[in-house]
Design a protein around this motif. Sequence first.
Motif, PDB file in Angstrom:
ATOM      1  N   GLU A   1      -9.690   7.127  -6.776  1.00 45.37           N
ATOM      2  CA  GLU A   1      -8.574   8.064  -6.639  1.00 45.37           C
ATOM      3  C   GLU A   1      -8.405   8.506  -5.186  1.00 45.37           C
ATOM      4  N   THR A   2      -8.264   7.523  -4.314  1.00 47.99           N
ATOM      5  CA  THR A   2      -8.127   7.811  -2.896  1.00 47.99           C
ATOM      6  C   THR A   2      -7.218   6.772  -2.273  1.00 47.99           C
ATOM      7  N   THR A   3      -7.079   6.825  -0.950  1.00 48.27           N
ATOM      8  CA  THR A   3      -6.268   5.868  -0.215  1.00 48.27           C
ATOM      9  C   THR A   3      -7.150   5.106   0.761  1.00 48.27           C
ATOM     10  N   LEU A   4      -6.604   4.037   1.329  1.00 47.20           N
ATOM     11  CA  LEU A   4      -7.384   3.205   2.230  1.00 47.20           C
ATOM     12  C   LEU A   4      -7.799   3.976   3.488  1.00 47.20           C
ATOM     13  N   ILE A   5      -6.897   4.836   3.978  1.00 49.14           N
ATOM     14  CA  ILE A   5      -7.211   5.601   5.180  1.00 49.14           C
ATOM     15  C   ILE A   5      -8.266   6.662   4.895  1.00 49.14           C
ATOM     16  N   ALA A   6      -8.162   7.322   3.728  1.00 52.73           N
ATOM     17  CA  ALA A   6      -9.110   8.385   3.382  1.00 52.73           C
ATOM     18  C   ALA A   6     -10.411   7.846   2.815  1.00 52.73           C
TER      19      ALA A   6
ATOM     20  N   HIS B   1       0.845  -1.199   0.000  1.00 50.83           N
ATOM     21  CA  HIS B   1       0.000   0.000   0.000  1.00 50.83           C
ATOM     22  C   HIS B   1       0.880   1.250   0.000  1.00 50.83           C
ATOM     23  N   ARG B   2       1.631   1.404  -1.060  1.00 47.87           N
ATOM     24  CA  ARG B   2       2.535   2.553  -1.158  1.00 47.87           C
ATOM     25  C   ARG B   2       1.767   3.867  -1.123  1.00 47.87           C
ATOM     26  N   SER B   3       0.544   3.857  -1.642  1.00 51.87           N
ATOM     27  CA  SER B   3      -0.239   5.090  -1.692  1.00 51.87           C
ATOM     28  C   SER B   3      -0.594   5.616  -0.301  1.00 51.87           C
ATOM     29  N   GLU B   4      -0.459   4.789   0.744  1.00 48.39           N
ATOM     30  CA  GLU B   4      -0.798   5.226   2.094  1.00 48.39           C
ATOM     31  C   GLU B   4       0.261   6.152   2.695  1.00 48.39           C
ATOM     32  N   TRP B   5       1.467   6.124   2.155  1.00 51.14           N
ATOM     33  CA  TRP B   5       2.518   6.941   2.763  1.00 51.14           C
ATOM     34  C   TRP B   5       3.339   7.741   1.748  1.00 51.14           C
ATOM     35  N   ALA B   6       3.360   7.331   0.481  1.00 55.18           N
ATOM     36  CA  ALA B   6       4.223   7.981  -0.507  1.00 55.18           C
ATOM     37  C   ALA B   6       3.566   9.226  -1.079  1.00 55.18           C
TER      38      ALA B   6
ATOM     39  N   THR C   1      -0.980  12.476   1.499  1.00 53.99           N
ATOM     40  CA  THR C   1      -0.056  11.778   0.620  1.00 53.99           C
ATOM     41  C   THR C   1      -0.808  10.800  -0.249  1.00 53.99           C
ATOM     42  N   GLY C   2      -0.091  10.267  -1.232  1.00 56.27           N
ATOM     43  CA  GLY C   2      -0.681   9.280  -2.129  1.00 56.27           C
ATOM     44  C   GLY C   2      -0.485   9.699  -3.564  1.00 56.27           C
ATOM     45  N   PHE C   3      -0.167   8.744  -4.456  1.00 58.45           N
ATOM     46  CA  PHE C   3      -0.019   9.067  -5.865  1.00 58.45           C
ATOM     47  C   PHE C   3      -1.302   8.691  -6.578  1.00 58.45           C
ATOM     48  N   LEU C   4      -1.529   9.355  -7.705  1.00 55.59           N
ATOM     49  CA  LEU C   4      -2.812   9.203  -8.371  1.00 55.59           C
ATOM     50  C   LEU C   4      -2.834   7.984  -9.271  1.00 55.59           C
ATOM     51  N   GLY C   5      -1.709   7.428  -9.631  1.00 54.36           N
ATOM     52  CA  GLY C   5      -1.682   6.233 -10.448  1.00 54.36           C
ATOM     53  C   GLY C   5      -1.693   4.984  -9.594  1.00 54.36           C
ATOM     54  N   SER C   6      -1.625   3.842 -10.267  1.00 50.80           N
ATOM     55  CA  SER C   6      -1.617   2.571  -9.553  1.00 50.80           C
ATOM     56  C   SER C   6      -0.203   2.027  -9.487  1.00 50.80           C
ATOM     57  N   GLN C   7       0.002   1.042  -8.633  1.00 48.56           N
ATOM     58  CA  GLN C   7       1.309   0.424  -8.430  1.00 48.56           C
ATOM     59  C   GLN C   7       1.284  -0.994  -8.982  1.00 48.56           C
ATOM     60  N   VAL C   8       2.245  -1.310  -9.829  1.00 45.91           N
ATOM     61  CA  VAL C   8       2.368  -2.646 -10.411  1.00 45.91           C
ATOM     62  C   VAL C   8       3.707  -3.227  -9.981  1.00 45.91           C
TER      63      VAL C   8
ATOM     64  N   SER D   1     -11.678  -1.337   0.439  1.00 47.66           N
ATOM     65  CA  SER D   1     -11.620  -1.482  -1.009  1.00 47.66           C
ATOM     66  C   SER D   1     -10.319  -2.160  -1.384  1.00 47.66           C
ATOM     67  N   ASN D   2     -10.321  -2.896  -2.486  1.00 45.43           N
ATOM     68  CA  ASN D   2      -9.059  -3.415  -3.001  1.00 45.43           C
ATOM     69  C   ASN D   2      -8.334  -2.302  -3.755  1.00 45.43           C
ATOM     70  N   GLN D   3      -7.148  -2.616  -4.292  1.00 49.32           N
ATOM     71  CA  GLN D   3      -6.341  -1.590  -4.919  1.00 49.32           C
ATOM     72  C   GLN D   3      -7.022  -1.019  -6.162  1.00 49.32           C
ATOM     73  N   ALA D   4      -7.724  -1.879  -6.930  1.00 43.06           N
ATOM     74  CA  ALA D   4      -8.412  -1.381  -8.123  1.00 43.06           C
ATOM     75  C   ALA D   4      -9.511  -0.397  -7.741  1.00 43.06           C
ATOM     76  N   GLY D   5     -10.216  -0.689  -6.637  1.00 38.16           N
ATOM     77  CA  GLY D   5     -11.237   0.240  -6.181  1.00 38.16           C
ATOM     78  C   GLY D   5     -10.664   1.565  -5.734  1.00 38.16           C
ATOM     79  N   LEU D   6      -9.504   1.524  -5.055  1.00 33.96           N
ATOM     80  CA  LEU D   6      -8.853   2.768  -4.637  1.00 33.96           C
ATOM     81  C   LEU D   6      -8.406   3.575  -5.847  1.00 33.96           C
TER      82      LEU D   6
END
Length: 826
Positions: free
Chosen positions: A745-750, A487-492, A518-525, A736-741
């Motif tokens: 365009e959000t993070t798990l915490i938000a 979950h890089r989007s939670e801190w990056a 924080t969080g990037f707008l793209g997905s992580q592969v 939500s899973n990563q695709a849902g996030l």
Amino acid sequence: MAMIVSGKEAGKGQQQAAAMETGKYVRYTPEQVDALERVYNECPKPSSLKRQQLIRECPILSNIEPKQIKVWFQNRRCREKQRKEASRLQTVNRKLTAMNKLLMEENDRLQKQVSHLVYENGYMRQQLHNPSVATTDTSCESVVTSGQHHHQQNPTPQHPQRDANPAGLLAIAEETLAEFLSKATGTAVDWVQMVGMKPGPDSIGIIAVSHNCSGVAARACGLVSLEPTKVAEILKDRPSWYRECRCLDVLTVIPAGNGGNIELIYMQTYAPTTLAVARDFWTLRYTTALEDGSLVICERSLTPATGGPAGPPAPNFVRAEMLPSGYLIRPCEGGGSMIHIVDHVDLDPWSVPEVLRPLYESSKILAQKTTIAALRHLTQIAQEISGEVPYGGGRQPAVLRAFSQRLSRGFNDAVNGFSDDGWSLLGSDGVEDVTIAINSSPNKLLGSHANPSALYSTLGGGILCSKASMLLQNVPPAILVRFLREHRSEWADCGVDAYSAASLRANPYAVPGVRASTGFLGSQVILPLAHTAEHEEFLEVIRLEGHGFNQDDVILSRDMYMLQLCSGVDENAVGACAQLVFAPIDESFDDDLPLLPSGFRVIPLDPKTDSPATTRTLDLASMLETGSGATARSVNETASSTYNVRSVLTIAFQFTYENHLRDNVAAMARQYVRSVVASVQTVAMAIAPSRPGCQIGVKQPPGSPEAHTLAQWISRSYRTHTGVELFQASPVFTFSNQAGLDMLETTLIALQDHTLEKILDDSGRKVLCSEFPKIMQQGFSYLPSGICLSSMGRPVSYEQAVTWKVLNEEDSPHCLAFMFVNWSFV
């Protein structure tokens, strides 16, 4: 003609029978077999067209029918499968035989230890009943002192000062050899089997740790498919497998008997965290062969007590002591080697703050980072040579291993910041939670293999490192690092990632400001590259897919890439350090690409130490500043604590800078690390269990159980009397899973900040309301295609949505789940 068909090929038996019913018996000539073998080596399972082409291009096969060619390839695959299985079984049998021998030796050692303890017990009883009995009886084969003070368990013999000549060094070497063998195969140390490391055909070996001895010690016994000389060569090259080894210099080599030698070695090691001083060692290493053909590499520190020459001074290091340690390498019948490894050190734990002392007093941590690491490295090399380990990206195993070593070494360099590498500290902004260091001479740091010109502009600059450490309470290191990886989007922060990636490109990129969220707008592969034999470490490439992030009116739609090393995510590995290290790379991914690693390291502290019984994440730096008063309070608070697991988290991020922007980059880096620390604290709060024995999960909201019960009564009674709800709460998203996030365009915490009303448009809300009774009665419903909105207000189309009722353990409705099929941004 005998035919053997494996289970996988059994369904093709009818075709083979049909080929035999033709009545033709084909005896293949050596030339025909050679032609078929050549094709098999290129393509073990050729298609029908390939087989027909083979018959046309090879005239010597023209008299063989296509069906018989097909049968030949089927049988050839079966024989290959049987050969591999037989080879595997032979390897397992050899390993079981060797493990059985090791267990028999361990049983003999334990029987000797029992005899010693029985003798000691009788001796102590005699002392209690008759205090006048003399205490100088040494008639037993070896005098045992395990019941006395731990400093007397393995006493260091006091010798007269020896001259630093070959004869004196040889005497030290022979004593080191005898003491090492007594630990490797004897009873000089009370060994206790390490938890979770049970012997077996699939285990790496038998792992034990010391109990009640001076310093800390660990021992490993295992079997590897390498010859003894190759094993010795690998183990002596300590920087290649010991990640904490900064440098190892052999200053003197003296030939000895049996083709061996004596070496005087100076070694520096890294400190695991920013709050401790690194250690160095001045040792004598003795390599020799025993009468039974075994090879021995033993080593110990040279001190005033042992004699020998004095070592080189190092003002920025604490001189640690290596007690007799080493490797016993025995050749095995049928090939391979049986290895006994002993590591025994005194790391001077009293020179570090009390809260960090468990890092230097834990035999389990020593076993994981040194003893088991050596055995795993040997196993990895053996499997690479035999071709058992798959690798990706078209890279040779040695190249990928070099990438892993460079990532780990670069992160250690950043954490330690040695002045002889060019590091110096920058002044703080008044708060001491984050340390900023700069290096204006990075050529020495990056080494000769990398081209630093790709990192620095013609304006001049260097490397800046922002780092911090903190104490985590009741947070399993493996779970935390796994969460940070997945979950890089939670801190990056995407702007910071873009700045780091831009350092590899010709066009400079403006220094970003850290966003509040924080969080990037793209997905992580995640693209896997390699992993070790036991999957305790894996190397991968991370692709951060860009979605048009706007920074200073510049659209960044390019994907960004990170080379990432992750280790220690096995929750059952006792004493293992969990680590996530990454560095930006470009699309070329050249072998000599310069790497600037950043990341996280989480090291467990022994639970036996005193610590506050709280589940909060504490700032380690502020804790160290509180002094003895806080320590006394900690002891009192832990008196009633039965579940107390602590770990030290170290964070370090590196950035390049140009001289005229140094202060701007420093401010950005300091703010970014504080933002990351805050995110990690939030994650730690979520995954830390609230009490002993509970499962890892999200905590309940604050407040006493009585307050929650009263609130429920008030709400229910209001509904009963008035017929309406007291709180008209709109449904919110909780998971939500990563695709849902990515879609929202959000993070798990938000995620919990977004309600269902804000996501669905008017049409979607009307359809859901009309289908709601059906969902509650039938359990699910299919919704037509429609449009929803992301948290950024962007429309998202989907072909179909499925919603269903989620039941809890009591089969009562808990919530609704939604699945959006084939969604895309409009």
